[in-house]
Design an enzyme around this catalytic site. Structure first.
Site, PDB file in Angstrom:
ATOM      1  N   LYS A   1      -3.084  -2.343  -5.762  1.00  0.00           N
ATOM      2  CA  LYS A   1      -2.462  -2.382  -7.093  1.00  0.00           C
ATOM      3  C   LYS A   1      -3.532  -2.834  -8.079  1.00  0.00           C
ATOM      4  O   LYS A   1      -3.567  -3.985  -8.510  1.00  0.00           O
ATOM      5  CB  LYS A   1      -1.252  -3.309  -7.071  1.00  0.00           C
ATOM      6  CG  LYS A   1      -0.145  -2.807  -7.965  1.00  0.00           C
ATOM      7  CD  LYS A   1       1.164  -3.467  -7.638  1.00  0.00           C
ATOM      8  CE  LYS A   1       2.058  -3.498  -8.862  1.00  0.00           C
ATOM      9  NZ  LYS A   1       2.233  -2.222  -9.541  1.00  0.00           N
TER      10      LYS A   1
ATOM     11  N   ARG B   1     -21.155  -8.928  -9.067  1.00  0.00           N
ATOM     12  CA  ARG B   1     -21.838 -10.207  -8.800  1.00  0.00           C
ATOM     13  C   ARG B   1     -22.216 -10.913 -10.099  1.00  0.00           C
ATOM     14  O   ARG B   1     -22.509 -12.103 -10.101  1.00  0.00           O
ATOM     15  CB  ARG B   1     -23.103  -9.977  -7.950  1.00  0.00           C
ATOM     16  CG  ARG B   1     -22.775  -9.587  -6.514  1.00  0.00           C
ATOM     17  CD  ARG B   1     -24.013  -9.255  -5.731  1.00  0.00           C
ATOM     18  NE  ARG B   1     -24.733  -8.125  -6.337  1.00  0.00           N
ATOM     19  CZ  ARG B   1     -25.793  -7.532  -5.801  1.00  0.00           C
ATOM     20  NH1 ARG B   1     -26.275  -7.953  -4.661  1.00  0.00           N
ATOM     21  NH2 ARG B   1     -26.371  -6.521  -6.414  1.00  0.00           N
TER      22      ARG B   1
ATOM     23  N   ARG C   1       0.879  -9.442  -1.647  1.00  0.00           N
ATOM     24  CA  ARG C   1       0.308  -8.133  -1.969  1.00  0.00           C
ATOM     25  C   ARG C   1      -0.827  -8.270  -2.986  1.00  0.00           C
ATOM     26  O   ARG C   1      -1.838  -7.558  -2.910  1.00  0.00           O
ATOM     27  CB  ARG C   1       1.397  -7.183  -2.493  1.00  0.00           C
ATOM     28  CG  ARG C   1       0.891  -5.758  -2.676  1.00  0.00           C
ATOM     29  CD  ARG C   1       1.994  -4.771  -3.018  1.00  0.00           C
ATOM     30  NE  ARG C   1       2.604  -5.054  -4.304  1.00  0.00           N
ATOM     31  CZ  ARG C   1       3.668  -4.415  -4.790  1.00  0.00           C
ATOM     32  NH1 ARG C   1       4.236  -3.453  -4.079  1.00  0.00           N
ATOM     33  NH2 ARG C   1       4.174  -4.727  -5.957  1.00  0.00           N
TER      34      ARG C   1
HETATM   35  N1  PXG Z   1       4.457   2.748  -7.008  1.00  0.00           N
HETATM   36  C1  PXG Z   1       3.572   2.357  -7.944  1.00  0.00           C
HETATM   37  C2  PXG Z   1       2.377   3.197  -8.202  1.00  0.00           C
HETATM   38  C3  PXG Z   1       3.787   1.166  -8.650  1.00  0.00           C
HETATM   39  O1  PXG Z   1       2.889   0.745  -9.532  1.00  0.00           O
HETATM   40  C4  PXG Z   1       5.832   0.858  -7.405  1.00  0.00           C
HETATM   41  C5  PXG Z   1       5.557   2.038  -6.734  1.00  0.00           C
HETATM   42  C6  PXG Z   1       7.023   0.066  -6.982  1.00  0.00           C
HETATM   43  O2  PXG Z   1       6.628  -1.075  -6.253  1.00  0.00           O
HETATM   44  P1  PXG Z   1       7.490  -2.408  -6.221  1.00  0.00           P
HETATM   45  O3  PXG Z   1       6.758  -3.296  -5.307  1.00  0.00           O
HETATM   46  O4  PXG Z   1       7.533  -2.909  -7.622  1.00  0.00           O
HETATM   47  O5  PXG Z   1       8.837  -2.045  -5.715  1.00  0.00           O
HETATM   48  C7  PXG Z   1       4.958   0.404  -8.397  1.00  0.00           C
HETATM   49  C8  PXG Z   1       5.298  -0.829  -9.157  1.00  0.00           C
HETATM   50  C9  PXG Z   1       6.499  -0.686 -14.722  1.00  0.00           C
HETATM   51  C10 PXG Z   1       5.399  -0.819 -13.773  1.00  0.00           C
HETATM   52  O6  PXG Z   1       6.328  -1.135 -15.870  1.00  0.00           O
HETATM   53  C11 PXG Z   1       5.591  -0.973 -12.403  1.00  0.00           C
HETATM   54  C12 PXG Z   1       4.497  -1.049 -11.581  1.00  0.00           C
HETATM   55  C13 PXG Z   1       3.284  -0.943 -12.163  1.00  0.00           C
HETATM   56  C14 PXG Z   1       3.128  -0.785 -13.486  1.00  0.00           C
HETATM   57  C15 PXG Z   1       4.169  -0.737 -14.320  1.00  0.00           C
HETATM   58  O7  PXG Z   1       7.519  -0.144 -14.338  1.00  0.00           O
HETATM   59  N2  PXG Z   1       4.468  -1.216 -10.208  1.00  0.00           N
END
Ligand code: PXG
Length: 290
Positions: free
Chosen positions: A149, A103, A50
């Site tokens: 992300k 760039r 990802r």
């Molecule tokens: N939605 C968003 C917007 C995310 O950033 C998830 C869902 C869950 O995805 P996963 O693949 O982890 O099951 C995320 C996960 C935190 C934190 O500290 C988590 C995320 C990003 C920033 C902080 O909990 N990502």
């Protein structure tokens, strides 16, 4: 703490990047949050895949292969003697000029931090969360696609501030059509009459790895699941509700916008799925210490 920075391990004090890094100046970069459980980096391959998809979407060239990134991530856990914990992997556009043209950034920077985390107290997992929907709308797919992300999490930060202002720990973001997308760092699930539902990826939800795992566990347990568009109404009349995310894991929700969900306690299907999820954390992922 030893931090991986561009191929070297350094102390936290020495882990510094340039003030000209476009990750800082423009939020130009991508990241992953990953967990270790029981001496394994859970779903590491999926997270790295990802990360490279996010990078591809913003035309960011990561100066190492996915296999090298996997090895560097596992090595960062080893260097910190961690078997359980949380990893933050960040790839920034790198040092450039004060103009935003990427760039001018010859080389991306790679940062890997391995540490521990507890997002919510045990009590919240046992009793469930109270959450609200917030005015900030999920980014539309044709702007910064929320599937990326990226380091541009201001949309999510604004929603989190609105949750804070409401005195709760999470926020539900609706998409521009008014359907449920996800929370600030978690995907959303409901259970209604024995069936499991989560918003479709087209809603503006992240392609969550915990989300995928829970859908796999449901299939294994014979719990039917679907991905229809969900409105706030669908949440309010759900029998059970929970959120999924790497940091939060699986956390029950018992109240949304003042509406009590089901019995007001975490439900039985949530409990079954949680047990299945926890079983997978013991067997799935790259081994840290042989
Ligand atoms: N939605 C968003 C917007 C995310 O950033 C998830 C869902 C869950 O995805 P996963 O693949 O982890 O099951 C995320 C996960 C935190 C934190 O500290 C988590 C995320 C990003 C920033 C902080 O909990 N990502």
């Amino acid at each position: 703490m030893k931090i991986y920075l561009d191929g070297q391990f350094c102390s936290e004090a020495d882990a510094k990047i340039s003030v000209f890094d476009h990750g800082l100046l423009y939020g130009d970069g991508v990241f992953e949050g990953i967990r270790m459980y029981h001496n394994r980096v859970f779903k590491l391959r999926e997270h790295i895949e990802r990360l490279y998809w996010s990078a591809k979407a913003i035309l960011l060239d990561i100066p190492m292969t996915q296999e090298e990134m996997i090895a560097a991530t596992v090595e960062t856990c080893r260097q910190n003697n961690l078997r359980d914990g949380y990893i933050r992997l960040v790839v920034t556009r790198g040092k450039g000029t004060l103009g935003l043209d990427p760039r001018k950034c010859p080389k991306a920077s790679i940062i890997i931090i391995a540490t521990t985390i507890q997002l919510y107290p045990e009590k919240t997992y046992a009793e469930g969360l109270t959450i609200v929907t917030v005015p900030t709308t999920r980014n539309i797919v044709n702007a910064v696609n929320p599937a990326i992300k990226s380091l541009n999490y201001l949309n999510n930060v604004l929603a989190r501030i609105e949750a804070n202002n409401a005195g709760v720990e999470e926020a539900i973001l609706l998409n521009s059509d008014g359907f449920v997308a996800e929370c600030t760092a978690d995907n959303v699930f409901i259970v209604q009459k024995g069936k499991l539902y989560t918003p479709p990826l087209s809603s503006g939800a992240l392609y969550g790895i915990t989300r995928n795992t829970v859908l796999d566990v449901a299939r294994e347990l014979g719990i039917p699941s679907g991905e229809p568009s969900l409105s706030r109404y669908d949440l309010y009349i759900a029998d059970e509700m929970f959120l999924t995310g790497t940091a939060a894991e699986m956390i029950p929700v018992v109240k949304v916008d003042g509406r009590v969900i089901g019995t007001g306690k975490p439900g039985p299907i949530t409990a079954k799925l949680l047990a299945g999820f926890q079983a997978r954390t013991r067997t799935d992922g790259e081994i840290i210490f042989a």
